[in-house]
Design an enzyme around this catalytic site. Sequence first.
Site, PDB file in Angstrom:
ATOM      1  N   HIS A 159     -14.044 -14.658  -2.926  1.00  0.00           N
ATOM      2  CA  HIS A 159     -13.572 -16.041  -2.773  1.00  0.00           C
ATOM      3  C   HIS A 159     -12.068 -16.158  -2.989  1.00  0.00           C
ATOM      4  O   HIS A 159     -11.406 -15.255  -3.527  1.00  0.00           O
ATOM      5  CB  HIS A 159     -14.320 -16.971  -3.724  1.00  0.00           C
ATOM      6  CG  HIS A 159     -14.087 -16.712  -5.186  1.00  0.00           C
ATOM      7  ND1 HIS A 159     -13.060 -17.310  -5.897  1.00  0.00           N
ATOM      8  CD2 HIS A 159     -14.756 -15.939  -6.090  1.00  0.00           C
ATOM      9  CE1 HIS A 159     -13.107 -16.921  -7.160  1.00  0.00           C
ATOM     10  NE2 HIS A 159     -14.126 -16.092  -7.307  1.00  0.00           N
ATOM     11  N   CYS A 177     -17.055 -12.050 -10.029  1.00  0.00           N
ATOM     12  CA  CYS A 177     -16.823 -12.179  -8.593  1.00  0.00           C
ATOM     13  C   CYS A 177     -15.455 -11.607  -8.224  1.00  0.00           C
ATOM     14  O   CYS A 177     -14.599 -11.373  -9.078  1.00  0.00           O
ATOM     15  CB  CYS A 177     -16.933 -13.636  -8.167  1.00  0.00           C
ATOM     16  SG  CYS A 177     -18.636 -14.253  -8.168  1.00  0.00           S
TER      17      CYS A 177
END
Length: 540
Positions: free
Chosen positions: A432, A451
């Site tokens: 992301h 992440c």
Amino acid sequence: MPISMTLRPARAGLAALFLGCAAMALPATAQDVTSQFQISAFKQAVAEAAADDESIGAFYRDRDYAPLFTGEADIERRAALLRALATADDHGLPSVRYDPAELTAAFAGAHSPRELGRVEVLAASMLAQFSRDLQSGATEPRKIDSGIVRDIPRRSPQALLTEFSRKDPALYFRSLMPRTPEYVRLMRGKLELEKTVAKGGWGPEVPAKALEPGQQGPAVVALRNRLIAMGYLTRSATQTYDATLERAVQTFQIDHGLTADGVAGPGTIAALNTSPVKRLESVIVAMERERWLNRPRGERHVLVNIPNFTAQIIDNGKVTFETRSVVGKNVPDQRTPEFSDTMEHMVINPTWNVPRSIATKEYLPLFQRNPNAAGHLKLIDSRGRVVPRGAVNFRAYNARNFPFAIKQPPSNSNALGLVKFMFPNKWNIYLHDTPSKSLFQREVRAFSHGCIRLADPFDFAYALLARQTDDPKGAFHSRLRTGAESMVKLDVQVPVHLIYRTAFTQARGHMNYRDDIYGRDARIWNALAEMGVKLRGVES
């Protein structure tokens, strides 16, 4: 332990079966009787030796216990197996599991049918173990580190022996190892390091905490000599940190993931002084990791190397896109796991659904101190309604009974930035954007909850969308401008591989090395060493 490396005693049922079969045969001559009993004795020995390995036993039952290694026509198979086992150390595998000298002696010492039967299974066991280790790795990664959650297909001994029985032996063994340029270059790098270690290494370490261009003296000479020994500098007599030495330092820094400023600071000195023995361990671990991923990765795939802090798009073996990344912190429950999955879609203007672990461990204590803290986050009840903070007594809840979800609506300050890339998995890991751009300027970029944050997420999105639209940038921004959350499916899903390599190669140039940020490679090396993997060139 190897598969069925020990030969075990007979089982009464099997013995009775084979004696019964021999008695029923009623051969016509004494010579036929002897031959028949020899065949039965061989079969019985094979069955007994394979009794504790169902897969090997099934292989021999399916071929009516016909020999694969000990028959008169099996000389080529025996020779190919012994040659292959002799290469175990070349691959950084535990050669004690499949010692060709032991097998050679066993072949030479087998004279009776029963002895031949036992040697037959010993050879089959060694072939199956070596084949599986070379094809998919000698270790079980999940047992070494809980963050290595990669699925590794393991073929059964029966499948491996069946393939060997049907293929040209030499072609069979060549087909097992990873057929990637990376594996071949790692093997070459391993050989070069072994030669370096045997010769005594790269010479004296650099006796300084830091050195800068323009300096002179013994430490600069040591720096010069170290770089010459490593192949970064041609032979020179200079005692000054001159422009040539500065360029060599810059190249070294690039190969080690350091800021290429030409100044030999503490990080560069530490990398320079790392011994070739430690580098050899890293290369052997990288070869084991390459074996774990020994299957097609996709003509187009995404590759994230965690300790290199990069994300790449690979098309037909070539890097067509690369960006810096931020990965998980080196703390429990936040280290980025290693696995492979498939990217299905991207979400533009994403909502951040705060993971429960973060909601209860970080935000609940914050709200207990100040109910109005983190005002950009919304409190959501079980029916999907936004709950006013003032209506909640946060002190009445703990991590177990906290009944709310926490969300951050799409915005420029959203924790996920303006786009996320989804390959749904049970670890809730994805790629992301991020509003925290300054972190990408650091050498070590382990700051997330697990992440992977991308430095250039828009360009990454354009590269993915270019396969399904003539105007990927326009298509992306038309969704972005709405400010509303929007999902864009990929017409062709893309495999994603999250890997961890502290040693890797380039098509031309030196080996690349990175720090073992989570300590995983050290644990893998320890496991390999316990199995008997050798460091050739190191004095015992």
